[in-house]
Design a protein around this motif. Sequence first.
Motif, mmCIF file in Angstrom:
data_model
loop_
_atom_site.group_PDB
_atom_site.id
_atom_site.type_symbol
_atom_site.label_atom_id
_atom_site.label_comp_id
_atom_site.label_asym_id
_atom_site.label_seq_id
_atom_site.Cartn_x
_atom_site.Cartn_y
_atom_site.Cartn_z
ATOM 1 N N ASP A 15 0.692 -1.402 -0.119
ATOM 2 C CA ASP A 15 0.108 0.004 0.207
ATOM 3 C C ASP A 15 0.913 1.370 0.297
ATOM 4 O O ASP A 15 0.619 2.119 -0.346
ATOM 5 N N ALA A 16 1.974 1.375 0.668
ATOM 6 C CA ALA A 16 3.153 2.341 0.951
ATOM 7 C C ALA A 16 3.335 2.536 -0.823
ATOM 8 O O ALA A 16 3.207 3.662 -0.965
ATOM 9 N N GLU A 17 3.407 1.742 -1.211
ATOM 10 C CA GLU A 17 4.221 2.214 -2.818
ATOM 11 C C GLU A 17 2.881 2.852 -3.280
ATOM 12 O O GLU A 17 3.687 3.559 -4.243
ATOM 13 N N ARG A 18 1.507 1.984 -3.316
ATOM 14 C CA ARG A 18 0.856 2.876 -4.180
ATOM 15 C C ARG A 18 0.375 3.990 -3.839
ATOM 16 O O ARG A 18 -0.011 4.921 -4.675
ATOM 17 N N ASP A 19 0.522 4.413 -2.906
ATOM 18 C CA ASP A 19 0.322 5.598 -2.192
ATOM 19 C C ASP A 19 1.315 6.574 -2.559
ATOM 20 O O ASP A 19 0.777 7.894 -2.947
ATOM 21 N N GLU A 20 2.653 6.191 -2.646
ATOM 22 C CA GLU A 20 3.587 7.507 -3.406
ATOM 23 C C GLU A 20 3.161 6.847 -4.517
ATOM 24 O O GLU A 20 3.135 8.464 -4.652
ATOM 25 N N ALA A 68 3.196 18.149 -30.824
ATOM 26 C CA ALA A 68 3.878 16.083 -30.287
ATOM 27 C C ALA A 68 2.414 15.657 -29.951
ATOM 28 O O ALA A 68 1.352 16.968 -29.472
ATOM 29 N N PHE A 69 2.373 14.311 -30.481
ATOM 30 C CA PHE A 69 0.823 14.435 -29.816
ATOM 31 C C PHE A 69 1.313 13.014 -28.608
ATOM 32 O O PHE A 69 2.129 12.450 -28.786
ATOM 33 N N VAL A 70 -0.080 13.922 -27.735
ATOM 34 C CA VAL A 70 -0.176 12.069 -26.222
ATOM 35 C C VAL A 70 -1.054 11.064 -27.092
ATOM 36 O O VAL A 70 -1.435 10.596 -26.941
ATOM 37 N N MET A 71 -0.045 9.726 -26.445
ATOM 38 C CA MET A 71 -1.095 8.689 -26.428
ATOM 39 C C MET A 71 -1.088 7.381 -25.284
ATOM 40 O O MET A 71 -0.773 7.928 -24.156
ATOM 41 N N HIS A 72 -2.701 6.247 -24.721
ATOM 42 C CA HIS A 72 -1.800 5.999 -24.016
ATOM 43 C C HIS A 72 -2.801 4.493 -24.211
ATOM 44 O O HIS A 72 -3.958 4.274 -24.407
ATOM 45 N N PRO A 73 -2.113 3.407 -23.832
ATOM 46 C CA PRO A 73 -2.182 2.409 -24.041
ATOM 47 C C PRO A 73 -3.988 1.941 -23.861
ATOM 48 O O PRO A 73 -4.651 1.194 -24.017
ATOM 49 N N GLY A 74 -4.086 2.979 -22.594
ATOM 50 C CA GLY A 74 -5.689 2.296 -21.458
ATOM 51 C C GLY A 74 -5.397 1.140 -20.723
ATOM 52 O O GLY A 74 -4.520 0.500 -21.469
ATOM 53 N N PRO A 75 -6.050 1.166 -19.762
ATOM 54 C CA PRO A 75 -7.493 1.766 -19.100
ATOM 55 C C PRO A 75 -6.490 3.329 -18.232
ATOM 56 O O PRO A 75 -5.098 2.489 -18.239
ATOM 57 N N MET A 76 -6.605 4.328 -18.404
ATOM 58 C CA MET A 76 -6.426 5.552 -18.183
ATOM 59 C C MET A 76 -6.086 5.917 -16.616
ATOM 60 O O MET A 76 -7.475 5.659 -16.243
ATOM 61 N N ASN A 77 -5.690 6.396 -15.326
ATOM 62 C CA ASN A 77 -5.670 6.643 -14.678
ATOM 63 C C ASN A 77 -6.009 8.320 -14.504
ATOM 64 O O ASN A 77 -4.491 9.004 -14.325
ATOM 65 N N ARG A 78 -6.699 8.879 -14.281
ATOM 66 C CA ARG A 78 -6.768 10.239 -15.201
ATOM 67 C C ARG A 78 -6.107 11.082 -13.770
ATOM 68 O O ARG A 78 -6.882 11.060 -12.506
ATOM 69 N N GLY A 79 -5.696 12.045 -14.233
ATOM 70 C CA GLY A 79 -4.838 13.050 -12.830
ATOM 71 C C GLY A 79 -3.609 12.154 -12.083
ATOM 72 O O GLY A 79 -3.005 12.063 -11.170
ATOM 73 N N VAL A 80 -2.777 10.424 -12.774
ATOM 74 C CA VAL A 80 -2.080 10.057 -12.385
ATOM 75 C C VAL A 80 -0.894 10.192 -12.987
ATOM 76 O O VAL A 80 -0.043 11.234 -12.825
ATOM 77 N N GLU A 81 -1.048 9.372 -14.430
ATOM 78 C CA GLU A 81 0.286 9.206 -15.317
ATOM 79 C C GLU A 81 0.116 10.775 -16.419
ATOM 80 O O GLU A 81 0.024 10.926 -17.344
ATOM 81 N N ILE A 82 -1.706 11.360 -16.579
ATOM 82 C CA ILE A 82 -1.886 12.181 -17.793
ATOM 83 C C ILE A 82 -2.716 12.649 -17.152
ATOM 84 O O ILE A 82 -3.793 12.373 -16.419
ATOM 85 N N ASP A 83 -2.977 14.510 -17.332
ATOM 86 C CA ASP A 83 -4.328 14.717 -17.207
ATOM 87 C C ASP A 83 -5.266 15.084 -17.483
ATOM 88 O O ASP A 83 -5.362 14.382 -19.635
ATOM 89 N N GLY A 84 -6.545 14.607 -16.939
ATOM 90 C CA GLY A 84 -7.685 14.576 -17.934
ATOM 91 C C GLY A 84 -8.074 15.890 -19.307
ATOM 92 O O GLY A 84 -7.939 14.953 -20.357
ATOM 93 N N ALA A 85 -7.819 16.303 -19.034
ATOM 94 C CA ALA A 85 -7.655 17.519 -19.925
ATOM 95 C C ALA A 85 -7.310 17.591 -21.007
ATOM 96 O O ALA A 85 -7.779 17.438 -22.760
ATOM 97 N N LEU A 86 -6.080 16.498 -21.217
ATOM 98 C CA LEU A 86 -5.191 16.765 -21.996
ATOM 99 C C LEU A 86 -5.661 15.304 -22.981
ATOM 100 O O LEU A 86 -5.420 15.178 -23.705
ATOM 101 N N ALA A 87 -5.419 14.518 -22.063
ATOM 102 C CA ALA A 87 -6.102 13.138 -22.699
ATOM 103 C C ALA A 87 -7.086 13.759 -23.708
ATOM 104 O O ALA A 87 -7.624 12.783 -25.166
ATOM 105 N N ASP A 88 -8.113 14.528 -23.351
ATOM 106 C CA ASP A 88 -9.497 14.825 -24.089
ATOM 107 C C ASP A 88 -9.339 15.848 -25.154
ATOM 108 O O ASP A 88 -10.125 15.566 -25.770
ATOM 109 N N ASP A 89 -8.314 16.046 -25.065
ATOM 110 C CA ASP A 89 -8.179 17.033 -26.400
ATOM 111 C C ASP A 89 -7.803 16.860 -27.837
ATOM 112 O O ASP A 89 -6.874 15.793 -27.735
#
Length: 333
Positions: free
Chosen positions: A243-248, A271-292
């Motif tokens: 859990d400590a690793e997950r929290d960090e 430049a473009f962004v990509m993500h294979p999904g599923p996304m953790n918005r706000g963890v590895e990518i900002d939701g607004a950028l993913a949706d742009d």
Amino acid sequence: MENGYRPSPPQDGFQARRLISVDDLSTDDIRYLLALAEHYAGFLRMGARPQQRLAGKTQVNLFFEDSTRTNLSFELAGKKLGADVINVPVAASSVNKDEGFIDTVQTLAAMGAHAMIVRQQSPGRLEELAGRLSCPVINAGDGAQEHPTQALLDAATILSALGTLEGKVIAICGDIKRSRVAGSDARLFKRLGAEVRFVAPRHLLPDETAAGGATLFDSLKDGLAGADIAMALRMQFERMASDAERDEARRDYFATFGLTSDTLSYAKPDAFVMHPGPMNRGVEIDGALADDPRRSLILQQVFYGVATRMACLDALVASGGTSAAIGGDRADR
Ligand code: NCD
């Protein structure tokens, strides 16, 4: 639209007889699959029915690990080409009665499978399976090892956006060490002439030897400098030890390595962004950028997932004569 013209197979024919690793494909095989994926993308865009190349064939989807888009995408791809597609309800199957993996798969093959699409955990298991089955085995993701159709669909997406991978700089950012996508992507993109970078904090980077020819960066700014593509990978919380690793990871990663419209400015201006999904918005990518839609290719990846899997099924399965149930003669392909 070129979908009236099927791309020609490589001069010596399509060589691969299975797809467990991107290394099962010759460079000619890869180029053919990408051309065929674009061919099928044309049909999908127009809502047109392609030739039913898998009519009469049975495709078995066997997913021992969770999946939404990969499983559905394989299912849709098979159906678009006219296959009978069976999704094995693993949770309710005899695997839970301790029937071994190999026995389960052999039983399904004996029912007449012409293609076995498998997602499972253990490295090496698919090799053993492919040695026993006469129908092609397609890896839909194995543990942290390989995800060859994801790599192909990512390449097809990049090709559609940039026209080529040759000389392009592709920065793959995130939980690289636990990702099966990173390694397959790196080796495939290198084969197509791209420069590949792995960008993450040190503890999420693999050893240099396991990097598939990618250059390692532990600074987002340096890793994105001059990049044409910034690909975010999911924090694999379920594979973390504590859990400590997950929290960090939840707390700290986004502040230093998250992809946002600000951090994307380290890369090339278009430049473009990509993500294979599923996304953790706000963890590895900002939701607004993913949706742009001007910057994000994420939904194109999903679209090309179907077209690319159609291409793989077509090339590996369509011309095969017999199913695994009756001994499968590979010589007639
Ligand atoms: C990946 C997977 O499941 O391997 N996603 C996918 O197939 N679309 C990546 C992931 O799990 O993060």
